[in-house]
Design an enzyme around this catalytic site. Sequence first.
Site, PDB file in Angstrom:
ATOM      1  N   LYS A 157       0.756  -1.126   0.171  1.00 42.76           N
ATOM      2  CA  LYS A 157       0.013   0.159  -0.051  1.00 42.76           C
ATOM      3  C   LYS A 157       0.644   1.371   0.002  1.00 42.76           C
ATOM      4  CE  LYS A 157      -3.589  -2.581   2.067  1.00 42.76           C
ATOM      5  NZ  LYS A 157      -4.403  -3.066   3.283  1.00 42.76           N
ATOM      6  N   GLN A 176      -4.556  -2.465   9.718  1.00 42.26           N
ATOM      7  CA  GLN A 176      -4.481  -3.661   8.837  1.00 42.26           C
ATOM      8  C   GLN A 176      -5.053  -4.934   9.722  1.00 42.26           C
ATOM      9  OE1 GLN A 176      -3.329  -3.969   5.640  1.00 42.26           O
ATOM     10  NE2 GLN A 176      -4.166  -6.154   5.773  1.00 42.26           N
ATOM     11  N   ASP A 201     -10.970   2.112   4.250  1.00 45.31           N
ATOM     12  CA  ASP A 201     -11.153   0.606   3.785  1.00 45.31           C
ATOM     13  C   ASP A 201     -12.732   0.532   3.690  1.00 45.31           C
ATOM     14  OD1 ASP A 201      -9.214  -0.953   3.421  1.00 45.31           O
ATOM     15  OD2 ASP A 201      -8.855  -1.339   5.541  1.00 45.31           O
TER      16      ASP A 201
END
Length: 293
Positions: free
Chosen positions: A52, A96, A119
């Site tokens: 990312k 994450q 997200d």
Amino acid sequence: MKIIDGKAVSEELKNSMKQDVLEYKQKFERVPHLAAILVGDNPASKAYVSNKVKSCDQVGFKSSVITLPEDISEDDLISEIEKLNADKDIDGFIVQLPLPKHISEVRVTLAIDHKKDVDGFHPINFGRMAQGLPCYLPATPYGITMLLDRYNIETAGKHVVVVGRSNIVGTPISILLSRKSKIGDATVTLTHSKTKNLHYIVQQADIVIAAIGIPGFVTADMIKDGAVVIDVGINRVEDDQLTSGSKLVGDVDYEGVSKKSSFITPVPGGVGPMTVMGLIMNTFKAAQKTIYS
Ligand SMILES: NC(=O)c1ccc[n+]([C@@H]2O[C@H](COP(=O)([O-])OP(=O)(O)OC[C@H]3O[C@@H](n4cnc5c(N)ncnc54)[C@H](OP(=O)(O)O)[C@@H]3O)[C@@H](O)[C@H]2O)c1
């Protein structure tokens, strides 16, 4: 059979995003900023976060990684999240997953300001998605819709069978594809571990989306001739032939299924790169304040 090349599509999208970022920078004298919280030493999580960061560099975003110890308490993690919620320089951030067992993923997801939830996991974004309102779409389903769009795969009136009902992939993609929209208007069957006659149901599908986490679960005998197959799975399996001793495979038996499908995503290089792209797109929307002011 045509391979749906997620890596190539994500490169194209990154190149066009690079231009958008240059224009944004001229106008606002800053660049979009994505942050990631990484808890513990999980090698897969580390690899995802570093991917990312690399993608942010490629498109010209600023990125920050906050690395926290495996034994951090839930309260301390929430404090870190609150700092990012309040940081005016950060447009969006992710935590994450998976998190260590002692931490509640639900509490963590709820602690993220939905305006920075790039997200797309917060219930406010999820609910807005379900109602067709502007929101950050969950990154993987967003990436899948971009792939279907890019390859002109018709979804209207098609029967889509989704295998796996997680909150981050199976359930949201089933909602997205059944919405009244360009990449939508499909008749969707959402299946899971308690589904009866799964083989038969998958055999009826024009489009199969596999998000289970079991290597090679979807086999050629389950696939109708000419079906489109989207493999979300990322599973590391042993392979003695390789010096590394292991390789990544999907939830679909690629060898067999690719002989019957009209389109198929490979693993790696299919959905994975598009998930990162979904995140990048959401972060740009956050920086532009297109969804929330
Ligand atoms: N490419 C990407 O960017 C990306 C992103 C996210 C995840 N992934 C990968 O996608 C896979 C799925 O991850 P996830 O987080 O969505 O899944 P998850 O939370 O692990 O859930 C798995 C789903 O599969 C269902 N399932 C398990 N065994 C089954 C069976 N025998 N028959 C039918 N359904 C079954 C489960 O059913 P129940 O609900 O009944 O338990 C559950 O709904 C993993 O390999 C993951 O690494 C890839």
